[in-house]
Design a protein around this motif. Structure first.
Motif, short mmCIF file in Angstrom:
data_model
loop_
_atom_site.label_atom_id
_atom_site.label_comp_id
_atom_site.label_asym_id
_atom_site.label_seq_id
_atom_site.Cartn_x
_atom_site.Cartn_y
_atom_site.Cartn_z
N GLU A 531 0.85 -1.18 0.00
CA GLU A 531 0.00 0.00 0.00
C GLU A 531 0.88 1.23 0.00
OE1 GLU A 531 -2.63 -0.28 3.24
OE2 GLU A 531 -3.89 -1.80 2.30
N GLY A 532 0.49 2.17 -0.82
CA GLY A 532 1.26 3.39 -0.89
C GLY A 532 2.28 3.38 -2.00
N ASP A 533 2.48 2.23 -2.59
CA ASP A 533 3.42 2.19 -3.70
C ASP A 533 2.87 2.99 -4.86
OD1 ASP A 533 5.22 0.75 -2.39
OD2 ASP A 533 4.90 -1.14 -3.44
N MET A 549 -1.42 5.43 -6.90
CA MET A 549 -0.86 4.87 -5.69
C MET A 549 -1.76 3.76 -5.17
SD MET A 549 1.02 7.53 -3.21
CE MET A 549 0.34 9.06 -3.68
N VAL A 550 -1.14 2.74 -4.71
CA VAL A 550 -1.88 1.57 -4.26
C VAL A 550 -2.58 1.89 -2.95
CG1 VAL A 550 -1.67 -0.81 -3.53
CG2 VAL A 550 -0.21 0.05 -5.35
N VAL A 551 -3.86 1.60 -2.94
CA VAL A 551 -4.57 1.82 -1.69
C VAL A 551 -5.06 0.52 -1.07
CG1 VAL A 551 -5.31 4.13 -2.24
CG2 VAL A 551 -6.76 2.24 -2.89
N LYS A 552 -5.15 -0.51 -1.89
CA LYS A 552 -5.65 -1.75 -1.32
C LYS A 552 -5.13 -2.92 -2.13
CE LYS A 552 -9.88 -4.15 -0.20
NZ LYS A 552 -11.22 -4.37 -0.70
N THR A 559 -5.95 -2.33 -5.89
CA THR A 559 -6.73 -1.13 -6.12
C THR A 559 -5.80 0.05 -5.99
OG1 THR A 559 -8.64 -2.18 -5.14
CG2 THR A 559 -8.73 0.19 -5.38
N LEU A 561 -5.29 4.39 -6.67
CA LEU A 561 -5.90 5.69 -6.88
C LEU A 561 -5.13 6.39 -7.98
CD1 LEU A 561 -7.88 7.87 -5.53
CD2 LEU A 561 -5.76 8.81 -4.69
N ASP A 563 -3.59 8.95 -10.37
CA ASP A 563 -3.09 10.30 -10.16
C ASP A 563 -3.91 11.31 -10.93
OD1 ASP A 563 -1.18 9.32 -8.64
OD2 ASP A 563 0.49 9.64 -10.00
N ASP A 581 9.10 7.99 -9.64
CA ASP A 581 8.39 8.89 -8.77
C ASP A 581 7.65 9.99 -9.50
OD1 ASP A 581 8.19 8.14 -6.28
OD2 ASP A 581 9.87 9.27 -5.47
#
Lengths: 1070, 167
Positions: A531-533, A549-552, A559, A561, A563, A581
């Motif tokens: 998560e967060g990757d 960014m990975v949220v789940k 899953t 999100l 950008d 990045d």
């Protein structure tokens, strides 16, 4: 004999492999000792037997000689070593087994050594490394004492046993007496040896495998043709036959039979039979179904045999997986879903979306046996689109082919079964494409069976399986963090180090194996994210190239999100890759997110989403549409300095934050300003990527109010610069206006004033900034002349003129008139001067100035006046004020007015005090007139209106006529005040001359009535004559006529009319 | 996390500023250029002081003078796993956005405890567990960053409130 044996034994022992004998004394285990003793005895006996063939002496000598020889002949040794080593290994292995085995082996070895003297001993020698030498020496020394005895005793064999025992004892003593160091060395040496043999075992692990490979002695394998797809059946029937005939006379002489069938196999249509002779196969397969042994049988080469047996795991199809149909042609390439798989895995039940036309295109005249024709049809014509089966449709024409029950939604139609609208069918796996299915989402959604409640349940797992199978080659790159989720190493996490084909080398980063590098097939791998990757979607999903960014994470579904859209999307982890990045903003060709693009001449739109091949745009009407890049006519660059005003009148620029007034009250940063539309982006909204359209008039500035931020890259020097602070810059002079129009000098008649062509007349053909190409009148030649060497001449009169005054050159109506009879004389003279005045509708001012010096300051005012009715007063005033009855004003007025006549008329009249009043007049009468109208137009109207009325006109005219607009008259006009209505009107009217430019139309409308009439009526003839010439055909004519009506009466006088006009004219002329 | 960084920057000065108080101007320009910016890695919150202003070097062609200025700045660098306080700026069904100072962050609905649900009918829309927790625009939340994304002049983060002591 015994002694000789003993000697031999000793000798051997010392020289020989320690494993066999020497170490035994050192070995402290009693059991071993005992065994060794037995061993020794046994070995000796055997030796004795063997030795009897040789003479003992010779033997010993020989052996020694052999030893020497061996030392020299290293080459041989190495050659022999391999075998020896193998034997050693075997020995070792056996050692580790039971003791019985031991013995046998040793025995054998002994014998071998004995018989095969050279080789064996050599090896032993070899095996004894330098390390051992010392020990050997010791032993030699020790044993050496006995040797001679032994040798001597050889013939006498009596006490052999005793001696042996004694010797053994002595040796033990001896060894016991050896210091620990030596003992250790002995031990070490022994174990070193063991190690060596251990190493050999490692090697041998490979060897047996090699030895297992088929050789020429083994049965050979033949490839036998069989019916394609029946391979397995054939093998089974062979098996059956073998069992049947087992133990009978005609037992089958084949060793094995197998097949390499399968849908994807290249070895379809063959079975492989292993037998010693080809004839055996013939007999074995004779009479079997589907096998054709009599066709050419192929012998498989020995080296290819192993390959035949290599196992490739066949992809297993599971219910729910997706496949593609190959047959029938109507459905070729269509996606089908596996419902059921038979045990053999050879037949599947699949369902797919049927392509039916329900007999729509059936030839009604076709023979009843429509099936034959039907079968051909699909290949011939275009195939019907995929649609779920509809019994209603089917009933229409093909009711007779339709059976089934509506309650179960199961139908049989034309021999096929339809369930829930899908066609279900048993098919052979051969008719399917199971690899690289790559179902697209559209196709798959067709199978998204609508559940009872209408929700679509897409079996993501099945889809995942298909996709995974198809893209098992999902690209792994070195650096990807991957996880093994299948197989023995399940759960291992690491980083890919290198990728070769299907094998990924990964450095394990967690768990027990940490730090190790292992190789894993891609099949059991998946990428691992946290998560967060920050990841990017690659691969075939429709979200390709999204970054987010990975949220789940659940299983292999991730899953993220996005950008760009601030939306969440779910994809398989295999479709993801760690993103750098700085996420790349989406762009397609030259269009990027948030670009402003022109769709058609009247529509602009802002890109709100960039897909792989299309763009989603939000147009100025707040409508989103999907367009292809080709549908966009062009991209509008961001106008950095675009300014608009918001509803409060404050200026708004790009990047200002504005808030919508009313409506939804959205607020956002301005992306683009296009005419009255603002494209704004708000961070808070996800709809349309946060972009919305609004009108400038409906927003209010939120930030950037007052304090406008200077572009950061250019610091505001002025505010900081002390020098500037001291001397605030004076307001700069305005730069002279630039002329952008085409060079007016083109087409002008010019004289050349300097240079070799001095004095020649010509016409300017082309110009640059400095030069002109002049076509000479004299010679048929075009020459280049500096512009400043040109003198411009009036085409007709030959007068020098200013090329920059438009009028003259334009050959405008205004000028033409000047050439007019009466005026002709005077005009030209002034023409030069004056032209400018009329000429420059705009630039007139100076013109005026020049021409009308007297007017002086007023000029400035006037000019505009000329232009605008409003100022007309000013403009005229001077003219009038001057009382410049002279032609000047006259002309000026005329030209300007087209109806100019009047003015002069006025002026002439103007001379009069009334005009003297001119100021007042202007102020008073005219102004009012004007003021009333504010604009020239405005004024006009009133003025005109009266004029329009014939009656008015006439009356008016009459009045002047009667009154004599003449000098007195003018006073009168002031009295005109008396006439108040008319006069100003009239006045205005003339002023309107101003109108000439704008008004024509109106004039023409009203005037004509008057115009014509006046013309004739008023001796318009006179006027008429001039007018037409003088005036531009359209307006002036009208105007003149118009004016003629009013003025003429009074002023008509001026030029030509003068004669005609009787009183007035003369007056004017004055 | 906040850090005190020693940084360096090239500052160019227009020739019209050349004079006695040039160094002040350089400092002023530095403050103006740098303070409150984001490098993509961290935010420069404020400049404590400057030191070591080099001699100016005239850039050929433009006449600007270039100074190399060392300065000490307080910077904030958000880390994965850092816990920050933020103010909610917008709420929608997929989650909510919040600002932690200069850093915009997003908390996905997946990263909100399952008992806190989105209620679209409330005005304004909010996340709530129908008890004490209500997340709507303007709410102060304590979140834990689980990922940051750096762009050229900006940073974004994803955060979670699905842990103890968060929310």
């Amino acid at each position: 004999m015994a002694t000789s044996n003993l000697l031999d034994a000793h000798f051997d022992d010392s020289e020989e492999d320690d494993d066999n004998f020497n170490p035994q004394p050192a070995d402290l285990s009693d059991a071993e000792d005992a065994a060794a003793d037995d061993d020794q005895d046994a070995g000796d006996q055997i030796r004795n037997e063997a030795a009897q063939q040789q003479s003992g002496d010779e033997g010993s000598d020989e052996e020694e000689a052999a030893n020497n020889e061996d030392d020299e002949g290293e080459g041989e040794d190495t050659a022999a070593r391999d075998d020896d080593e193998e034997e050693d290994e075997e020995e070792e292995e056996d050692d580790e087994e039971e003791i019985t085995g031991h013995r046998r082996k040793r025995r054998r070895e002994r014998r071998n050594q004995f018989l095969d003297v050279e080789a064996e001993v050599d090896e032993d020698e070899d095996e004894n490394d330098d390390d051992e030498d010392e020990l050997n020496e010791i032993k030699d020394n020790f044993i050496a004492d006995t040797h001679p005895d032994d040798l001597a005793d050889l013939p006498a064999g009596g006490e052999t046993d005793d001696r042996r025992h004694r010797e053994l004892d002595r040796r033990r003593e001896m060894e016991a007496s050896l210091d620990a160091e030596k003992q250790a060395e002995i031990l070490r040496q022994r174990y070193a040896n063991k190690n060596r043999s251990g190493r050999a075992i490692g090697d041998s692990a490979v060897v047996p495998k090699r030895l297992l490979l088929p050789s020429v002695d083994d049965p050979s394998i033949w490839a036998v043709r069989c019916k394609e797809g029946k391979e397995r059946e054939a093998v089974f029937s062979i098996m059956k036959r073998i069992e049947e005939r087992l133990g009978t006379k005609n037992e089958l002489a084949i060793t094995s039979a197998f097949e390499r069938g399968g849908t994807q196999s290249t070895m379809k249509g063959f079975i492989y039979v292993e037998a010693q002779r080809q004839a055996d196969i013939m007999t074995a397969l004779d009479g079997l179904m589907n096998v054709y042994p009599r066709t050419k049988m192929m012998l498989v080469e020995i080296k290819e045999m192993p390959d035949l047996l290599r196992v490739t795991k066949s992809p297993s199809l599971e219910p729910g997986a997706y496949v593609r149909l190959r047959r029938p042609p109507k459905y070729a390439g269509d996606l089908a879903q596996v419902i059921d798989v038979t045990d053999t895995g050879l037949e599947l039940r699949v369902r797919f979306v049927p392509r039916l036309d329900y007999g729509l295109h059936d030839d009604s005249n076709a023979p009843v046996d429509a099936f034959g024709a039907k079968r051909k049809r699909p290949t011939a014509g275009p195939r019907p689109p995929q649609r779920l089966f509809s019994e209603v449709e089917a009933k229409k024409r093909h009711a007779k082919y339709l059976q089934g029950r509506p309650d179960t939604k199961t139908w049989t139609y034309l021999g096929d079964e339809y369930i829930n609208g899908y066609c279900e069918k048993e098919v052979k796996i051969q008719t399917l494409i199971t690899k690289d299915v790559n179902p697209t989402l559209e196709e798959v959604t067709r199978f998204a069976s609508g559940a009872e409640d209408g929700t679509e349940n897409l079996d993501l797992n099945a889809l995942a399986a298909s996709l995974k199978a198809s893209t098992a080659n999902a690209s792994y790159l070195p650096g990807d963090v991957i996880e093994v989720y299948e197989g023995e190493q399940k759960g291992v996490v690491g980083k890919a180090v290198s990728v070769q084909g299907d094998i990924v080398t990964m450095a394990v980063s967690e768990g027990d194996l940490k730090g190790q590098t292992i190789e894993v097939p891609t099949k059991g791998l998946r990428k691992r994210f946290r998560e967060g990757d920050h990841v990017k979607v690659i691969g075939g999903s429709r979200f390709r190239d999204e970054v987010g960014m990975v949220v789940k994470i659940s299983e292999d579904r991730v899953t993220l999100l996005s950008d760009q859209g601030n939306t969440e999307i779910t994809v398989f982890s295999k479709d993801l890759r760690e993103a750098s990045d700085s996420g790349g903003g989406g762009s397609l060709g030259k269009y990027e997110l948030y670009d402003l693009v022109q769709l058609d001449p009247s529509t602009v739109a802002c890109v709100i989403k960039v897909d792989r091949e299309s763009l989603v745009v939000l147009d100025q009407n707040s409508q989103t549409r999907t367009v292809m890049p080709s549908q966009i006519s062009n991209k509008l660059d961001r106008r950095r300095h675009a300014v608009a005003t918001d509803r409060n009148g404050s200026e708004i620029r790009l990047d200002d934050v504005v808030k919508e007034h009313g409506g939804e009250g959205r607020s956002g940063k301005i992306l683009h300003i296009h005419r009255a539309f603002l494209f704004c982006r708000s961070d808070t909204s996800t709809e349309n990527s946060g972009v919305f359209v609004t009108r400038t008039a409906s927003v209010a500035t939120v930030s950037a109010k007052g304090g406008r931020i200077a572009p950061s890259n250019v610091p505001d020097l002025n505010s900081m610069n002390p020098a500037m602070k001291r001397n605030p810059p004076a307001p700069g002079d305005m730069a002279p206006p630039k002329t952008f129009a085409r060079d007016r000098s083109i087409g002008q008649t010019v004289t050349i004033r300097r240079g070799p062509y001095k004095g020649l007349l010509g016409i300017v053909k082309e110009t640059t900034d400095t030069n002109a190409r002049v076509e000479l009148h004299t010679k048929n030649k075009t020459v280049n002349v500096p512009k400043d060497a040109l003198g411009f001449k009036d085409k007709i009169s030959g007068q020098s003129i200013d090329p920059n005054s438009r009028g003259g050159f334009g050959g405008r109506g205004g000028f033409g008139p000047r050439g007019r009879g009466g005026f002709g004389g005077p005009t030209p003279g002034e023409g030069g001067g004056r032209t400018p005045m009329p000429a420059g509708g705009v630039e007139r001012t100076p013109a005026w100035g020049t021409s009308r010096t007297p007017a002086g300051g007023a000029n400035g005012g006037r000019t505009p006046a000329w232009k605008q009715g409003g100022d007309a007063s000013g403009g005229r005033t001077p003219g009038w004020a001057d009382g410049s009855r002279t032609v000047n004003p006259y002309d000026g007025s005329r030209t300007a007015y087209g109806a100019g006549n009047r003015t002069p008329a006025w002026s002439s009249g103007a001379k009069t005090p009334a005009y003297g009043l001119s100021d007042g007049f202007a102020a008073g009468s005219k102004t009012p007139g004007y003021s009333g109208g504010g604009d020239a137009w405005g004024s006009k109207t009133p003025a005109y209106q009266p004029q329009q009325n014939q009656s008015n006109d006439s009356s008016w005219q009459n009045q002047p006529a009667s009154n004599n607009w003449g000098s007195n008259a003018y006073d009168a006009p002031t009295p005109g005040a008396a006439m108040s209505a008319p006069t100003p009107a009239a006045m205005n009217a003339p002023t309107p001359g101003v109108y000439s430019a704008p008004t024509p139309a109106p004039y023409s409308a009203p005037t004509p009535a008057a115009a014509p009439t006046p013309a004739p009526g008023w001796g318009g003839g006179g006027w008429g004559a001039p007018t037409p010439q003088a005036m531009d055909a359209p307006t002036p004519g009208a105007q003149q006529g118009y004016y003629a009506a009013p003025t003429p009466g009074a002023y008509g006088m001026p030029e030509t009319p003068a004669p005609n006009w009787q009183d007035d004219g003369p007056r004017y002329v004055d | 996390m906040f850090f005190l960084y020693n940084l360096e920057r090239q500052v160019t000065l227009h020739p019209s500023y050349f004079g006695r108080n040039m160094h002040e101007l350089v400092t002023g320009k530095l403050l103006k250029d740098v303070e409150g910016t984001c490098t993509g890695q961290y935010y420069i919150i404020t400049i404590m002081d400057t030191f070591n202003i080099s001699e100016g070097r005239i850039l050929p062609g433009s006449g600007l003078a270039e100074f190399t200025v060392g300065y000490r700045a307080v910077v904030w660098r958000p880390f994965k796993g850092e816990t920050v306080d933020a103010i909610v700026t917008s709420v929608n069904h997929v989650g909510f956005f919040a600002d932690a100072g200069p850093l915009p962050l997003f908390v996905s609905a997946h990263l909100i405890p399952p008992d806190i649900k989105f209620d679209p009918n409330a005005t304004p829309p909010q996340f709530t567990n129908n008890e004490d927790s209500v997340i709507e625009v303007g709410t102060h939340v304590r979140v834990k960053l689980i990922g940051t994304r750096a762009e050229v002049g900006a940073m974004y983060a994803i955060a979670s409130i699905k842990e103890d002591y968060l929310g």
